[in-house]
Enzyme design. Structure first.
Site, mmCIF file in Angstrom:
data_model
loop_
_atom_site.group_PDB
_atom_site.id
_atom_site.type_symbol
_atom_site.label_atom_id
_atom_site.label_comp_id
_atom_site.label_asym_id
_atom_site.label_seq_id
_atom_site.Cartn_x
_atom_site.Cartn_y
_atom_site.Cartn_z
ATOM 1 N N GLN A 141 0.786 -1.343 0.000
ATOM 2 C CA GLN A 141 -0.072 -0.130 -0.059
ATOM 3 C C GLN A 141 0.823 1.315 -0.030
ATOM 4 O O GLN A 141 1.460 1.298 0.924
ATOM 5 C CB GLN A 141 -0.937 -0.139 1.374
ATOM 6 C CG GLN A 141 -1.781 1.074 1.453
ATOM 7 C CD GLN A 141 -2.127 1.450 2.831
ATOM 8 O OE1 GLN A 141 -1.709 0.679 3.808
ATOM 9 N NE2 GLN A 141 -3.341 1.678 2.915
ATOM 10 N N SER A 144 0.761 6.515 2.477
ATOM 11 C CA SER A 144 1.300 7.442 3.302
ATOM 12 C C SER A 144 2.726 8.094 2.797
ATOM 13 O O SER A 144 3.340 7.487 1.994
ATOM 14 C CB SER A 144 1.819 6.880 4.824
ATOM 15 O OG SER A 144 0.850 6.285 5.414
ATOM 16 N N SER A 176 4.533 -1.036 3.893
ATOM 17 C CA SER A 176 4.695 -2.485 4.659
ATOM 18 C C SER A 176 4.678 -3.377 3.463
ATOM 19 O O SER A 176 4.218 -3.157 2.413
ATOM 20 C CB SER A 176 3.557 -2.940 5.280
ATOM 21 O OG SER A 176 3.254 -1.998 6.299
ATOM 22 N N GLU A 259 -8.975 -1.772 5.967
ATOM 23 C CA GLU A 259 -7.748 -1.704 6.666
ATOM 24 C C GLU A 259 -7.979 -1.496 8.305
ATOM 25 O O GLU A 259 -7.455 -2.483 9.166
ATOM 26 C CB GLU A 259 -6.496 -0.719 6.456
ATOM 27 C CG GLU A 259 -5.380 -0.812 7.091
ATOM 28 C CD GLU A 259 -4.492 0.414 6.648
ATOM 29 O OE1 GLU A 259 -4.813 1.261 5.916
ATOM 30 O OE2 GLU A 259 -3.030 0.003 6.907
HETATM 31 C C1 FAD Z 1 3.304 -0.930 11.247
HETATM 32 C C2 FAD Z 1 3.020 0.143 10.168
HETATM 33 C C3 FAD Z 1 2.668 -0.073 8.948
HETATM 34 C C4 FAD Z 1 2.087 0.662 8.185
HETATM 35 N N1 FAD Z 1 1.971 0.362 6.668
HETATM 36 C C5 FAD Z 1 1.817 1.286 5.709
HETATM 37 C C6 FAD Z 1 1.493 0.980 4.557
HETATM 38 O O1 FAD Z 1 1.725 -0.361 4.226
HETATM 39 N N2 FAD Z 1 0.963 1.865 3.580
HETATM 40 C C7 FAD Z 1 1.055 3.105 3.895
HETATM 41 O O2 FAD Z 1 0.482 3.983 3.068
HETATM 42 N N3 FAD Z 1 1.234 3.872 5.196
HETATM 43 C C8 FAD Z 1 1.733 2.719 6.305
HETATM 44 N N4 FAD Z 1 1.582 3.137 7.486
HETATM 45 C C9 FAD Z 1 1.697 4.352 7.853
HETATM 46 C C10 FAD Z 1 0.752 4.789 8.968
HETATM 47 O O3 FAD Z 1 -0.806 4.846 8.110
HETATM 48 C C11 FAD Z 1 0.865 6.276 9.320
HETATM 49 O O4 FAD Z 1 2.008 6.163 10.313
HETATM 50 C C12 FAD Z 1 -0.456 6.877 10.007
HETATM 51 O O5 FAD Z 1 -1.561 7.303 9.186
HETATM 52 C C13 FAD Z 1 0.216 8.112 10.917
HETATM 53 O O6 FAD Z 1 1.111 8.853 10.281
HETATM 54 P P1 FAD Z 1 2.303 9.500 10.407
HETATM 55 O O7 FAD Z 1 3.186 8.447 10.874
HETATM 56 O O8 FAD Z 1 2.548 10.500 9.106
HETATM 57 O O9 FAD Z 1 2.013 10.688 11.832
HETATM 58 P P2 FAD Z 1 1.464 11.971 11.668
HETATM 59 O O10 FAD Z 1 0.286 12.260 10.914
HETATM 60 O O11 FAD Z 1 2.710 12.793 11.513
HETATM 61 O O12 FAD Z 1 1.047 12.003 13.432
HETATM 62 C C14 FAD Z 1 2.004 12.401 14.257
HETATM 63 C C15 FAD Z 1 1.244 12.438 15.701
HETATM 64 O O13 FAD Z 1 0.279 13.522 15.488
HETATM 65 C C16 FAD Z 1 -1.081 13.124 15.874
HETATM 66 N N5 FAD Z 1 -1.949 13.864 14.986
HETATM 67 C C17 FAD Z 1 -2.127 14.058 13.706
HETATM 68 N N6 FAD Z 1 -2.930 14.729 13.360
HETATM 69 C C18 FAD Z 1 -3.810 14.988 14.316
HETATM 70 C C19 FAD Z 1 -5.118 15.568 14.615
HETATM 71 N N7 FAD Z 1 -5.861 15.995 13.545
HETATM 72 N N8 FAD Z 1 -5.774 15.450 15.726
HETATM 73 C C20 FAD Z 1 -4.776 14.859 16.941
HETATM 74 N N9 FAD Z 1 -3.697 14.254 16.815
HETATM 75 C C21 FAD Z 1 -3.190 14.138 15.593
HETATM 76 C C22 FAD Z 1 -0.922 11.771 15.567
HETATM 77 O O14 FAD Z 1 -1.996 11.036 16.485
HETATM 78 C C23 FAD Z 1 0.554 11.236 15.976
HETATM 79 O O15 FAD Z 1 0.575 11.058 17.279
HETATM 80 C C24 FAD Z 1 2.063 2.133 8.664
HETATM 81 C C25 FAD Z 1 2.327 2.574 9.820
HETATM 82 C C26 FAD Z 1 2.960 1.468 10.638
HETATM 83 C C27 FAD Z 1 2.971 1.933 12.270
#
Ligand code: FAD
Length: 412
Positions: A141, A144, A176, A259
């Site tokens: 996928q 992100s 992933s 998902e």
């Molecule tokens: C094990 C794992 C597998 C994954 N696999 C995939 C994959 O296969 N493909 C893919 O595309 N993505 C994947 N992801 C990504 C995942 O979807 C993102 O990590 C997730 O959506 C969070 O985005 P970010 O890491 O950019 O954090 P950010 O969006 O930058 O958030 C950082 C912090 O701010 C907080 N925050 C952000 N916005 C708000 C809000 N509006 N209100 C309150 N708090 C907020 C969040 O809760 C977090 O604590 C994976 C992530 C993990 C951990």
């Protein structure tokens, strides 16, 4: 009909057939250090371990397909069994009792299949669904980006039309399994003049296309489960667009709903595993740990019913929206509390790792894996926002960027 004359429960009969098949083709799981499948999935950080895991997943998927047990609720014309969501869930529950590996197909079968069934063209369904069920193609996928996770609609990877092709440039992250995937689902911005949710298109990407560079990222538990993916002038045929051009956000919602349900639907650990750990460690008489075990049992039960509620929504053709967020949040808290409990049960030995720790470090891996479950598929904070707005009716977060053209938004 059963002996007492009561009508036979069709799900019970289905379960019995599924169990008979599983017993004939797989080894039952035993909660302990001989349970290699779950340890491999959670803990073997080597490339060989990863390759062996993918191979085992492909072999098991092929076994399911050959015996008619793949894609339980998928249409028969695409290789599925044509059954009901309740049967699919019953089969997943039965299968979870056996030492089989399925993780490499979480994206493909868990998320891509349900999306293509709803939004794909007939040609896309025929091309991709049977291959998935035969276990031939692993999917990743590519949603992100470094600046677009929770705020996924802020993604900046661009796709520009060039005749019958699209040319894609940008960077994805946390992808992933991208390092062992044949295919990917990709979101890219195709109209920067439209508001951010309206200028996105959903593509199928051949991961062997020139211009794709996959760089693995290593996690806290030592495993390189996900990757950075760099896309430079990658050419994608127009026939790979899923849904409408600039209509990718709606397609992505189907994938993201699947998902959340997938992540909420089950963890690698069962309640039996925790009680077995308590007994093995001689901690089952400790009154405080017994209370925490009772709490864990209650959580397992609550999750079971939350899962059934999400399943009922799918069966009735309702979007699992807020219910999926409740399930995802409950699952996140559950894995965190189970991680703490398991290490408390191990006592001082909880501080050891890998071969030094009980069960080869299975519980330490499980503890460290909790952040993947809690962040992946939408963080706990974001699920709380959804619940606040859609369930509790609280005022929505201010979103001034929702209607402005994407091009005018300030980066970051
Ligand atoms: C094990 C794992 C597998 C994954 N696999 C995939 C994959 O296969 N493909 C893919 O595309 N993505 C994947 N992801 C990504 C995942 O979807 C993102 O990590 C997730 O959506 C969070 O985005 P970010 O890491 O950019 O954090 P950010 O969006 O930058 O958030 C950082 C912090 O701010 C907080 N925050 C952000 N916005 C708000 C809000 N509006 N209100 C309150 N708090 C907020 C969040 O809760 C977090 O604590 C994976 C992530 C993990 C951990």
């Amino acid at each position: 009909m059963p002996e007492d004359g009561a009508p036979e429960d069709p799900i019970a009969a289905f379960r019995a057939r599924a169990r008979a098949f599983l017993e004939a083709h797989a080894r039952p799981r035993r909660a302990g250090d001989d349970d290699f499948a779950r340890f491999r999935f959670l803990g073997d950080p080597s490339p060989e371990g990863d390759a062996a895991h993918v191979r085992a997943c492909k072999e098991w998927q092929r076994t399911l397909f050959d015996a008619g047990w793949a894609g339980i609720a998928w249409p028969e014309q695409y290789g599925g069994r044509g059954g009901t969501p309740a049967e699919a869930r019953a089969f997943a529950q039965e299968q979870a009792r056996f030492d089989v590996e399925t993780g490499a197909f979480a994206v493909g079968i868990g998320m891509v299949g349900p999306t293509l069934i709803v939004h794909g063209t007939e040609a896309q369904k025929r091309r991709y669904l049977p291959g998935l069920l035969r276990g031939e193609e692993v999917w990743c996928q590519l949603f992100s980006e470094p600046g677009a996770g929770s705020d996924l609609a802020g993604l900046r990877t661009r796709a520009v039309r060039d005749g019958d092709e699209w040319v894609v440039n940008g960077q994805k992250v946390w992808s992933s399994g991208a390092h062992h995937s044949e295919l990917g689902i990709l979101l890219a911005r195709t109209d920067p003049d439209a508001p951010k949710h309206q200028g996105i298109t959903y593509f199928v990407l051949d991961m062997a296309s020139p211009g794709i560079e996959v760089r693995p990222l290593r996690q806290i538990n030592g495993v390189a489960h996900f990757n950075e993916v760099f896309l430079t002038d990658v050419r994608v045929p127009h026939e790979n667009v899923v849904g409408e051009v600039n209509g990718g956000w709606a397609v992505a919602q189907t994938t993201l709903g699947a998902e959340r349900a997938l992540i909420g639907g089950g963890g690698a650990v069962t309640f039996r595993d925790l009680t077995r750990l308590a007994r093995d460690q001689g901690r089952d008489g400790d009154p405080l740990l017994r209370q925490r075990l009772a709490d864990a049992f209650i959580r397992f039960e609550i999750l079971k019913y939350l899962g059934r509620r999400a399943q009922a929504a799918r069966r009735d053709g309702r979007s699992a929206g807020a219910e999926a967020s409740v399930l995802k949040l409950a699952m996140s808290q559950h894995v965190a509390m189970n991680g703490d409990l398991a290490l408390a049960l191990e006592g001082a030995r909880g501080m050891l790792l890998h071969g030094d720790a009980p069960y080869g470090g299975f519980w330490q891996q499980s503890f460290m894996n909790q952040w993947g479950v809690r962040i992946g598929g939408g963080t706990e904070q974001v699920q709380r926002n959804v619940i606040g707005e859609r369930v509790l009716g609280l005022p929505p977060e201010p979103r001034p960027d929702k209607t402005a053209p994407f091009r005018e938004l300030v980066e970051g």
